[in-house]
Design a protein around this motif. Structure first.
Motif, PDB file in Angstrom:
ATOM      1  N   CYS A   3       7.227   6.149  -1.498  1.00 41.34           N
ATOM      2  CA  CYS A   3       8.420   5.342  -1.202  1.00 41.34           C
ATOM      3  C   CYS A   3       8.929   5.682   0.194  1.00 41.34           C
ATOM      4  O   CYS A   3       8.988   6.850   0.582  1.00 41.34           O
ATOM      5  CB  CYS A   3       9.504   5.597  -2.238  1.00 41.34           C
ATOM      6  N   ARG A  25      11.724  -3.763   2.881  1.00 42.78           N
ATOM      7  CA  ARG A  25      13.135  -3.924   2.489  1.00 42.78           C
ATOM      8  C   ARG A  25      14.011  -3.140   3.474  1.00 42.78           C
ATOM      9  O   ARG A  25      15.031  -3.638   3.951  1.00 42.78           O
ATOM     10  CB  ARG A  25      13.338  -3.410   1.053  1.00 42.78           C
ATOM     11  N   TYR A  26      13.593  -1.914   3.769  1.00 43.35           N
ATOM     12  CA  TYR A  26      14.365  -1.084   4.700  1.00 43.35           C
ATOM     13  C   TYR A  26      14.414  -1.745   6.078  1.00 43.35           C
ATOM     14  O   TYR A  26      15.483  -1.834   6.701  1.00 43.35           O
ATOM     15  CB  TYR A  26      13.726   0.305   4.772  1.00 43.35           C
ATOM     16  N   LYS A  58       3.891   2.373   3.423  1.00 41.95           N
ATOM     17  CA  LYS A  58       4.898   2.950   2.534  1.00 41.95           C
ATOM     18  C   LYS A  58       5.621   1.849   1.748  1.00 41.95           C
ATOM     19  O   LYS A  58       6.015   0.820   2.305  1.00 41.95           O
ATOM     20  CB  LYS A  58       5.926   3.755   3.338  1.00 41.95           C
ATOM     21  N   GLU A  59       5.822   2.108   0.458  1.00 41.04           N
ATOM     22  CA  GLU A  59       6.444   1.121  -0.414  1.00 41.04           C
ATOM     23  C   GLU A  59       7.945   1.052  -0.147  1.00 41.04           C
ATOM     24  O   GLU A  59       8.599   2.086  -0.056  1.00 41.04           O
ATOM     25  CB  GLU A  59       6.152   1.477  -1.876  1.00 41.04           C
ATOM     26  N   GLY A  60       8.441  -0.153   0.014  1.00 37.31           N
ATOM     27  CA  GLY A  60       9.870  -0.323   0.306  1.00 37.31           C
ATOM     28  C   GLY A  60      10.164  -0.389   1.791  1.00 37.31           C
ATOM     29  O   GLY A  60      11.306  -0.600   2.191  1.00 37.31           O
ATOM     30  N   SER A  61       9.128  -0.207   2.617  1.00 36.06           N
ATOM     31  CA  SER A  61       9.346  -0.196   4.067  1.00 36.06           C
ATOM     32  C   SER A  61       9.885  -1.541   4.566  1.00 36.06           C
ATOM     33  O   SER A  61      10.724  -1.583   5.460  1.00 36.06           O
ATOM     34  CB  SER A  61       8.048   0.154   4.795  1.00 36.06           C
ATOM     35  N   PHE A  66       6.727  -3.448 -17.859  1.00 31.00           N
ATOM     36  CA  PHE A  66       7.890  -4.192 -17.354  1.00 31.00           C
ATOM     37  C   PHE A  66       7.527  -5.622 -16.961  1.00 31.00           C
ATOM     38  O   PHE A  66       8.358  -6.514 -17.017  1.00 31.00           O
ATOM     39  CB  PHE A  66       8.595  -3.442 -16.205  1.00 31.00           C
ATOM     40  N   ASP A  86       3.705  -4.095   1.602  1.00 23.86           N
ATOM     41  CA  ASP A  86       4.247  -2.736   1.775  1.00 23.86           C
ATOM     42  C   ASP A  86       3.615  -1.844   0.719  1.00 23.86           C
ATOM     43  O   ASP A  86       4.081  -1.749  -0.407  1.00 23.86           O
ATOM     44  CB  ASP A  86       5.781  -2.727   1.720  1.00 23.86           C
ATOM     45  N   TYR A 136      14.138   0.088  -2.860  1.00 30.86           N
ATOM     46  CA  TYR A 136      13.093  -0.046  -1.840  1.00 30.86           C
ATOM     47  C   TYR A 136      11.713  -0.239  -2.465  1.00 30.86           C
ATOM     48  O   TYR A 136      11.123  -1.301  -2.358  1.00 30.86           O
ATOM     49  CB  TYR A 136      13.167   1.129  -0.873  1.00 30.86           C
ATOM     50  N   CYS A 137      11.196   0.776  -3.159  1.00 33.20           N
ATOM     51  CA  CYS A 137       9.828   0.639  -3.680  1.00 33.20           C
ATOM     52  C   CYS A 137       9.793  -0.099  -5.013  1.00 33.20           C
ATOM     53  O   CYS A 137       8.723  -0.436  -5.510  1.00 33.20           O
ATOM     54  CB  CYS A 137       9.145   1.998  -3.795  1.00 33.20           C
ATOM     55  N   GLU A 138      10.973  -0.344  -5.607  1.00 34.78           N
ATOM     56  CA  GLU A 138      11.126  -1.123  -6.833  1.00 34.78           C
ATOM     57  C   GLU A 138      10.570  -0.426  -8.081  1.00 34.78           C
ATOM     58  O   GLU A 138      10.459  -1.022  -9.139  1.00 34.78           O
ATOM     59  CB  GLU A 138      10.535  -2.542  -6.675  1.00 34.78           C
ATOM     60  N   LYS A 139      10.180   0.853  -7.938  1.00 30.97           N
ATOM     61  CA  LYS A 139       9.676   1.591  -9.103  1.00 30.97           C
ATOM     62  C   LYS A 139      10.845   1.944 -10.027  1.00 30.97           C
ATOM     63  O   LYS A 139      11.959   2.193  -9.577  1.00 30.97           O
ATOM     64  CB  LYS A 139       8.993   2.888  -8.670  1.00 30.97           C
ATOM     65  N   ASN A 174       3.381  -2.259  -3.235  1.00 26.85           N
ATOM     66  CA  ASN A 174       4.575  -2.896  -3.787  1.00 26.85           C
ATOM     67  C   ASN A 174       4.526  -4.419  -3.769  1.00 26.85           C
ATOM     68  O   ASN A 174       4.157  -5.027  -4.764  1.00 26.85           O
ATOM     69  CB  ASN A 174       5.812  -2.353  -3.058  1.00 26.85           C
TER      70      ASN A 174
END
Lengths: 155, 305
Positions: free
Chosen positions: A117, B112-113, B107-110, B194, B127, A142-145, B130
């Motif tokens: 993340c 969004r950031y 990197k995951e969420g990069s 999920f 990302d 951010y990573c949605e986990k 993700n």
């Protein structure tokens, strides 16, 4: 009944002004102390744990003199002590009693458990939305986990 | 004004169904007439912190066909990241030079950031594991184009359904169109709970299978993915399943006429090369659709149409 309750509370001595955090699950008392950052605090603090509780069997309690917490400070502890009651004392009298609430969003409180993340690689604020308050499941913005209580590491 | 103007596209859920369909409709126009000077004078930055030939070239191609100038880098070793620059600083700097930033980052969420710190809109081109929303939109476009509709499709997802980000986004997007999902994977790589919950909460149906031939006769779309060795803790488990999800041309005999085979590419061996000759093979055309979809995304976000 009122007298009986009062006697129990006095297992830890009364304070003149400040905050009493009652009904903390006994096993999480030290975690709550850490979360509230009370270690470096200079005011008088008394606490007890494994005290008898009619409602919960065993409980912990913390009394902090001359300190009144803001909602965002105190709601942090809801993650570990959802049953906690916050009692504000002025001149030995209870002036306000409230329950802690699990916030809808955890802002800069916990670390994301996903090593990939972005929050673990940049200097930035972590944000999690609480998607299940009962089971305590949170989702990283951010990573949605989705992270569960056991995966949480506090910042 | 286009309602998508100045909006970032980080996750497929950032655009509602109506907005997603508006991208598909605009892409249809670009398919008929791909070279239009709608973005003349605009600068599109493509920042690829990890290499990706297909996605980067299709964005470059999309921007070029619209008359925009493209700047950027194709791997982080040729950027200031190799000198230790933070993502925030890179984004703030590049936003001075461009009107929109397309980025891929490991990197995951990069993304969004980046969208939170950037004054110009961000388009997420992947990302980590993700999100990859432009792939999702081109998948939707490909389904609508080949089936004539998006509603009520029987779609079979095959292979790694646990880690495949394109699968997750497409399942979520198709939940708005009443699809029936057929999930073919080894037990260790099943669709995460999920996402299944998301299907159930939309009152839709999914079925899980372990054999590919169980779904061949009724699928409208077969969406193949690669089963990667590194996903298995136990190499013996990988050896057991690595050839179980391979589509061969002789398996297509008893399939529906409207069946089309999709794959986000790159493929390794999960679709054998003899399938390429079949009119049901759609994966290369699917990649071409990516150019039209990305033209529509750039044009909408820059408010040029």
């Amino acid at each position: 009944m009122e007298n009986k309750g009062r006697r129990k509370e006095l297992q830890v001595s009364a304070i003149e002004n400040g905050t009493v955090i009652d009904h903390i699950p006994a096993m999480n008392l030290f975690q709550v102390l850490r979360l509230l950052n009370l270690e470096g605090f200079e005011n008088q603090i008394t606490f007890g744990t494994n005290l008898d509780s009619q409602k919960y069997g065993k409980k912990g309690i913390i009394k902090v003199s001359d300190k009144f917490f803001k909602a965002e400070e105190i709601n942090k502890i809801a993650l570990f002590a959802p049953t906690a009651t916050l009692i504000e004392i002025r001149d030995y009298q209870v002036v306000e009693k409230k329950k802690v609430e699990i916030p809808d969003e955890l802002v800069n409180m916990v670390k994301c458990f996903n090593p990939l993340c972005i929050t673990n690689h940049e200097q930035m604020i972590t944000r999690f939305s609480v998607i299940d308050k009962k089971e305590l499941k949170v989702q990283c913005r951010y990573c949605e986990k989705i992270m569960e209580k056991d995966d949480m590491v506090f910042l | 004004m286009n309602p998508l103007t100045n909006r970032s596209l980080v996750s497929i859920c950032d655009f509602n169904t109506e907005e997603q369909l508006s991208i598909l409709d605009m892409a249809e126009d670009f398919e008929k007439n791909p070279n239009q000077d709608l973005l003349k004078g605009y600068v599109v930055a493509t920042l690829f912190f990890e290499p990706s030939t297909r996605t980067r070239l299709s964005f470059d191609s999309a921007a070029s066909r619209l008359g925009a100038r493209v700047i950027g880098f194709s791997e982080s070793s040729s950027s200031s990241v190799s000198k230790g620059e933070t993502l925030k600083d890179t984004i703030l700097t590049v936003s001075n030079y461009s009107d929109i930033i397309v980025m891929r980052h490991p990197k995951e969420g990069s993304a969004r950031y980046a969208s939170e710190v950037s004054p110009v809109p961000i388009v997420n081109a992947g990302d980590g594991a993700n999100q990859h929303p432009t792939q999702c939109l081109l998948d939707l476009y490909s389904i609508r184009k080949t089936q004539g509709r998006l509603e009520g499709i029987n779609i079979a997802f095959v292979g790694d359904l646990k880690y495949g980000r394109t699968v997750h986004s497409l399942v979520i997007a198709l939940c708005n169109h009443g699809a029936t999902f057929h999930l073919v994977s080894p037990p260790a790589l099943q669709l995460p709970e999920f996402i299944k919950w998301h299907i159930r909460s939309n009152n839709l149906t999914y079925r899980e299978y372990e054999e590919l031939d169980q779904v061949l006769s009724f699928a409208d779309i077969i969406y193949m993915t690669r089963v990667q060795r590194e996903r298995f803790a136990d190499p013996i488990e990988y050896e057991k399943v690595k050839n179980a999800y391979v589509l061969r041309s002789e398996m297509l005999g008893d399939t529906k006429n409207n069946l089309r085979i999709m794959h986000p590419l790159p493929r390794v061996n999960e679709i054998s090369q003899d399938v390429d000759e079949s009119e049901k093979a759609y994966y290369f055309h699917q990649a071409l659709n990516g150019v039209y979809i990305r033209q529509a995304i750039l044009t909408s976000i820059l408010g040029a149409k």
